[in-house]
Design a protein around this motif. Structure first.
Motif, PDB file in Angstrom:
ATOM      1  N   VAL A  45       0.641  -1.090  -0.359  1.00  0.00           N
ATOM      2  CA  VAL A  45       0.072  -0.060  -0.383  1.00  0.00           C
ATOM      3  C   VAL A  45       1.046   1.065  -0.073  1.00  0.00           C
ATOM      4  N   ARG A  46       0.275   1.988  -0.972  1.00  0.00           N
ATOM      5  CA  ARG A  46       1.562   3.663  -0.939  1.00  0.00           C
ATOM      6  C   ARG A  46       0.795   4.606  -0.410  1.00  0.00           C
ATOM      7  N   VAL A  47       1.094   4.942   0.722  1.00  0.00           N
ATOM      8  CA  VAL A  47       0.118   5.960   1.042  1.00  0.00           C
ATOM      9  C   VAL A  47       0.174   7.564   0.782  1.00  0.00           C
ATOM     10  N   ARG A  48      -0.096   8.002   0.507  1.00  0.00           N
ATOM     11  CA  ARG A  48      -0.394   9.581  -0.113  1.00  0.00           C
ATOM     12  C   ARG A  48       0.383  10.555   1.107  1.00  0.00           C
ATOM     13  N   PRO A  49       0.757  11.420   1.248  1.00  0.00           N
ATOM     14  CA  PRO A  49       1.674  12.441   1.397  1.00  0.00           C
ATOM     15  C   PRO A  49       0.435  13.138   2.192  1.00  0.00           C
ATOM     16  N   LEU A  50       0.651  13.195   3.440  1.00  0.00           N
ATOM     17  CA  LEU A  50      -0.860  13.709   4.352  1.00  0.00           C
ATOM     18  C   LEU A  50       0.078  14.520   5.314  1.00  0.00           C
ATOM     19  N   ASP A  51      -0.634  15.322   5.777  1.00  0.00           N
ATOM     20  CA  ASP A  51      -0.329  16.682   6.993  1.00  0.00           C
ATOM     21  C   ASP A  51      -1.787  16.535   8.108  1.00  0.00           C
ATOM     22  N   ASP A  52      -1.389  16.957   9.501  1.00  0.00           N
ATOM     23  CA  ASP A  52      -1.858  16.796  10.327  1.00  0.00           C
ATOM     24  C   ASP A  52      -3.185  16.484  10.185  1.00  0.00           C
ATOM     25  N   ALA A  53      -3.446  17.611   9.868  1.00  0.00           N
ATOM     26  CA  ALA A  53      -5.117  18.293  10.123  1.00  0.00           C
ATOM     27  C   ALA A  53      -5.897  17.212   9.024  1.00  0.00           C
ATOM     28  N   THR A  54      -5.332  16.320   7.973  1.00  0.00           N
ATOM     29  CA  THR A  54      -5.691  15.487   6.990  1.00  0.00           C
ATOM     30  C   THR A  54      -6.191  14.194   8.018  1.00  0.00           C
ATOM     31  N   ILE A  55      -4.883  13.794   8.485  1.00  0.00           N
ATOM     32  CA  ILE A  55      -5.335  12.748   9.175  1.00  0.00           C
ATOM     33  C   ILE A  55      -5.733  12.315  10.386  1.00  0.00           C
ATOM     34  N   ASP A  56      -6.436  13.923  11.156  1.00  0.00           N
ATOM     35  CA  ASP A  56      -7.103  13.653  12.072  1.00  0.00           C
ATOM     36  C   ASP A  56      -8.453  13.797  11.718  1.00  0.00           C
ATOM     37  N   ALA A  57      -8.726  14.581  10.656  1.00  0.00           N
ATOM     38  CA  ALA A  57     -10.272  14.389  10.374  1.00  0.00           C
ATOM     39  C   ALA A  57     -10.497  13.616   9.552  1.00  0.00           C
ATOM     40  N   TYR A  58      -9.372  12.644   8.867  1.00  0.00           N
ATOM     41  CA  TYR A  58     -10.198  11.108   9.079  1.00  0.00           C
ATOM     42  C   TYR A  58     -10.038   9.912  10.006  1.00  0.00           C
ATOM     43  N   LEU A  59      -9.364  10.443  11.117  1.00  0.00           N
ATOM     44  CA  LEU A  59      -9.611   9.796  11.748  1.00  0.00           C
ATOM     45  C   LEU A  59     -10.659  10.527  13.016  1.00  0.00           C
ATOM     46  N   HIS A  60     -11.314  11.507  13.411  1.00  0.00           N
ATOM     47  CA  HIS A  60     -12.217  11.599  13.749  1.00  0.00           C
ATOM     48  C   HIS A  60     -13.705  10.931  12.352  1.00  0.00           C
ATOM     49  N   ALA A  63      -4.481  -2.492  11.643  1.00  0.00           N
ATOM     50  CA  ALA A  63      -3.737  -2.572  11.861  1.00  0.00           C
ATOM     51  C   ALA A  63      -3.865  -1.190  10.416  1.00  0.00           C
ATOM     52  N   GLY A  64      -2.585  -0.550  10.660  1.00  0.00           N
ATOM     53  CA  GLY A  64      -2.524   0.280  10.150  1.00  0.00           C
ATOM     54  C   GLY A  64      -3.228   1.735   9.982  1.00  0.00           C
ATOM     55  N   SER A  65      -3.918   1.699  11.193  1.00  0.00           N
ATOM     56  CA  SER A  65      -5.098   2.818  11.130  1.00  0.00           C
ATOM     57  C   SER A  65      -5.822   3.666  10.096  1.00  0.00           C
ATOM     58  N   ALA A  66      -6.395   2.493   8.731  1.00  0.00           N
ATOM     59  CA  ALA A  66      -6.882   3.187   7.655  1.00  0.00           C
ATOM     60  C   ALA A  66      -7.600   1.759   7.993  1.00  0.00           C
ATOM     61  N   LYS A  67      -9.289   2.269   7.277  1.00  0.00           N
ATOM     62  CA  LYS A  67      -9.911   1.420   6.830  1.00  0.00           C
ATOM     63  C   LYS A  67      -9.664   1.684   4.970  1.00  0.00           C
ATOM     64  N   SER A  68      -9.161   0.524   3.793  1.00  0.00           N
ATOM     65  CA  SER A  68      -9.266   1.131   2.856  1.00  0.00           C
ATOM     66  C   SER A  68     -10.581   0.549   2.098  1.00  0.00           C
ATOM     67  N   GLU A  69     -12.064   0.209   2.564  1.00  0.00           N
ATOM     68  CA  GLU A  69     -13.010  -0.577   2.290  1.00  0.00           C
ATOM     69  C   GLU A  69     -14.188   0.950   2.990  1.00  0.00           C
ATOM     70  N   GLY A  70     -13.509   1.867   3.323  1.00  0.00           N
ATOM     71  CA  GLY A  70     -13.712   3.368   3.698  1.00  0.00           C
ATOM     72  C   GLY A  70     -13.099   4.391   3.203  1.00  0.00           C
ATOM     73  N   GLY A 121     -11.236   5.552   4.439  1.00  0.00           N
ATOM     74  CA  GLY A 121      -9.838   5.672   4.110  1.00  0.00           C
ATOM     75  C   GLY A 121      -9.419   5.994   2.694  1.00  0.00           C
ATOM     76  N   ILE A 122      -9.471   5.256   1.843  1.00  0.00           N
ATOM     77  CA  ILE A 122      -8.834   4.326   0.586  1.00  0.00           C
ATOM     78  C   ILE A 122      -8.263   6.100  -0.183  1.00  0.00           C
ATOM     79  N   ALA A 123      -9.251   7.395   0.362  1.00  0.00           N
ATOM     80  CA  ALA A 123      -8.532   8.716  -0.222  1.00  0.00           C
ATOM     81  C   ALA A 123      -7.345   9.113   0.439  1.00  0.00           C
ATOM     82  N   LEU A 124      -6.893   8.773   1.435  1.00  0.00           N
ATOM     83  CA  LEU A 124      -5.755   8.584   1.933  1.00  0.00           C
ATOM     84  C   LEU A 124      -4.377   7.415   1.132  1.00  0.00           C
ATOM     85  N   LEU A 125      -4.890   7.095   0.361  1.00  0.00           N
ATOM     86  CA  LEU A 125      -3.786   5.615  -0.141  1.00  0.00           C
ATOM     87  C   LEU A 125      -3.933   6.363  -1.886  1.00  0.00           C
TER      88      LEU A 125
END
Length: 193
Positions: free
Chosen positions: A125-140, A148-155, A157-161
């Motif tokens: 999995v290649r994760v795209r460059p992310l800033d803290d605001a994007t990571i925080d928004a996704y996690l909320h 494992a890996g803190s993201a759901k590709s089936e949801g 989280g696909i937008a992070l990849l």
């Protein structure tokens, strides 16, 4: 057909196995999932998938038991389920802009017949460059603290990849169905007749 048991309480694995339209039960595997000293992520995944299947098969010797485990691998170091927002932030910060490997192992065991089979699917999995605001928004929004890996590709989280490379696409979600079907057929289960 023998009773089929999924040795996992993971909702993700249960949903994936339901795709095969085979009746099955769910039994929690009581297994210590702590990694052993100097154990690689792929070895951890294989060992735990087999340990889970074996633990439940001992309790249900006439059943066919499926065990599975997934370990996220960042530069050879295992990343587990984060459990908290802070740990998920740290994981995604470390993974951003990089390639992460997910090792998803499956084991199928039946004590009565002596059947034991194992397989592994590896997903890059290649994760795209992310800033803290994007990571925080996704996690909320998705709160993938049990992944494992803190993201759901089936949801979302696909937008992070940037990309996913695998020959068994459900492996990233937690159960490699192509390999699972192959093991079930080898054990005598007529998946699709």
């Amino acid at each position: 057909m023998r009773t089929l048991i999924l040795a996992s309480t993971s909702i993700y694995r249960r949903q994936l196995l339901e795709r095969l339209r085979l009746p099955f039960q769910v039994v929690a595997a009581e297994v210590d999932e702590s990694p052993h000293h100097a154990e690689s992520p792929s070895v951890i995944a294989r060992r735990l998938a087999k340990a889970k299947a074996d633990a439940v098969a001992r309790l249900h010797p006439d059943a066919l038991v499926i065990g599975s485990d997934q370990v996220c691998d960042l530069d050879g170091a295992p990343l587990g389920k984060p459990g908290t927002h802070a740990r998920a932030m740290a994981q995604l910060r470390a993974m951003q802009g990089r390639v992460v490997v997910f090792h998803t192992a499956v084991a199928v065991v039946c004590v009565d017949t002596g059947f034991a089979g194992e397989a592994m699917a590896t997903v890059r999995v290649r994760v795209r460059p992310l800033d803290d605001a994007t990571i925080d928004a996704y996690l909320h929004v998705e709160q993938p603290y049990d992944c494992a890996g803190s993201a759901k590709s089936e949801g979302l989280g696909i937008a992070l990849l940037e990309s996913i490379e695998s020959d068994d696409p459900t492996a990233l979600i937690g159960l490699p169905l192509i390999r699972t079907c192959s093991l079930l057929r080898a054990a005598g289960v007529p998946v699709l007749g």
